[in-house]
Design a protein around this motif. Structure first.
Motif, PDB file in Angstrom:
ATOM      1  N   CYS A  49       0.844  -1.191   0.000  1.00  0.00           N
ATOM      2  CA  CYS A  49       0.000   0.000   0.000  1.00  0.00           C
ATOM      3  C   CYS A  49       0.887   1.251   0.000  1.00  0.00           C
ATOM      4  N   GLU A  53      -0.546   4.396   0.368  1.00  0.00           N
ATOM      5  CA  GLU A  53      -1.254   5.459   1.078  1.00  0.00           C
ATOM      6  C   GLU A  53      -0.612   5.723   2.436  1.00  0.00           C
ATOM      7  N   LYS A  54      -0.818   6.902   2.939  1.00  0.00           N
ATOM      8  CA  LYS A  54      -0.314   7.252   4.260  1.00  0.00           C
ATOM      9  C   LYS A  54      -1.099   6.485   5.324  1.00  0.00           C
ATOM     10  N   ASN A  55      -0.396   5.816   6.197  1.00  0.00           N
ATOM     11  CA  ASN A  55      -0.952   5.027   7.299  1.00  0.00           C
ATOM     12  C   ASN A  55      -1.664   3.743   6.842  1.00  0.00           C
ATOM     13  N   CYS A  56      -2.094   3.662   5.590  1.00  0.00           N
ATOM     14  CA  CYS A  56      -2.727   2.443   5.041  1.00  0.00           C
ATOM     15  C   CYS A  56      -3.794   1.893   5.990  1.00  0.00           C
ATOM     16  N   LYS A  57      -4.815   2.689   6.237  1.00  0.00           N
ATOM     17  CA  LYS A  57      -5.833   2.319   7.233  1.00  0.00           C
ATOM     18  C   LYS A  57      -6.643   1.086   6.850  1.00  0.00           C
ATOM     19  N   SER A  96      -2.103  -3.235   4.608  1.00  0.00           N
ATOM     20  CA  SER A  96      -0.767  -2.934   4.074  1.00  0.00           C
ATOM     21  C   SER A  96      -0.548  -3.468   2.654  1.00  0.00           C
TER      22      SER A  96
END
Length: 215
Positions: A98, A100-104, A107
């Protein structure tokens, strides 16, 4: 009269023997139409389902105790199959980290086109990509990619097809499941039904149903 009768009987006897020989050869041809290599391919095909713990399902009709994968509510199960199939078999080529930031939502990512492709290849069904949140791990679809976390650790069972026969336009396959860590561990037998088809120009099958009996 006796001579004519005898000759007539002899001719008929020869014809009967010839007919039996033809039937025997035809039966042998049918029995021999699946060689060792094709039986191995069948085993790999069925293992694509059993390695995920998909042991009892029917694509075309609802059955007691079996997952109905052709029904209107089947999309989440098919999507889970598509994602897990690629996670197990195409991890290095299709599973990405992933970005994206933080991958909420997890992953790992997988392009939705591969999920649809896998479902079509193995089930012969079309599925629309969508988020699946009622499972662990959950799978979030952002319109292009699925986001999720990996999950391993459970025992994996492969299928060994030991018998196969044609039944109209379908093929009946049967055999045993075995533990990938211990091939002597064979806790179940199975019966599968599949239809021959083409996938990207190659001969393969699409699953119709699978039934497993654990000992």
């Amino acid at each position: 009269m006796a001579g004519k009768f005898g000759r007539r009987f002899a001719r008929r006897f020869v014809l009967v023997l010839a007919g039996l020989a033809v039937l025997t050869l035809a039966g042998a041809a049918i029995a021999a139409q699946f060689g060792k290599d094709e039986m191995k391919r069948m085993s790999v095909f069925v293992s694509n389902f059993t390695e995920q713990g998909l042991y009892d399902f029917d694509v075309e009709r609802e059955s007691d105790g079996m997952l109905w994968l052709g029904g209107p509510d089947a999309a989440p199960d098919l999507i889970r199959f598509g994602i897990r199939h690629n996670y197990i078999n195409n991890f290095k080529t299709r599973i990405k980290k992933c970005t994206e930031k933080n991958c909420k939502h997890g992953s790992l990512t997988l392009d939705g086109k591969f999920v649809k492709e896998s479902v079509k290849k193995y089930f012969g069904l079309d599925v629309e990509n969508q988020s699946v949140t009622d499972s662990e791990p959950s799978y979030h679809f952002d319109g292009k990619l699925y986001h999720f976390d990996g999950a391993d650790g459970e025992a994996v069972y492969y299928a060994e097809v030991t018998s196969a026969s044609r039944n109209g336009d379908e093929i009946d396959m049967s055999g045993e499941l075995y533990n990938t860590e211990d091939k002597k561990d064979r806790p179940a037998t199975f019966q599968a039904v599949a239809r021959p088809c083409k996938w990207k120009g190659k001969d393969t099958w699409s699953i119709v149903r699978l039934k497993t009996d654990f000992k």
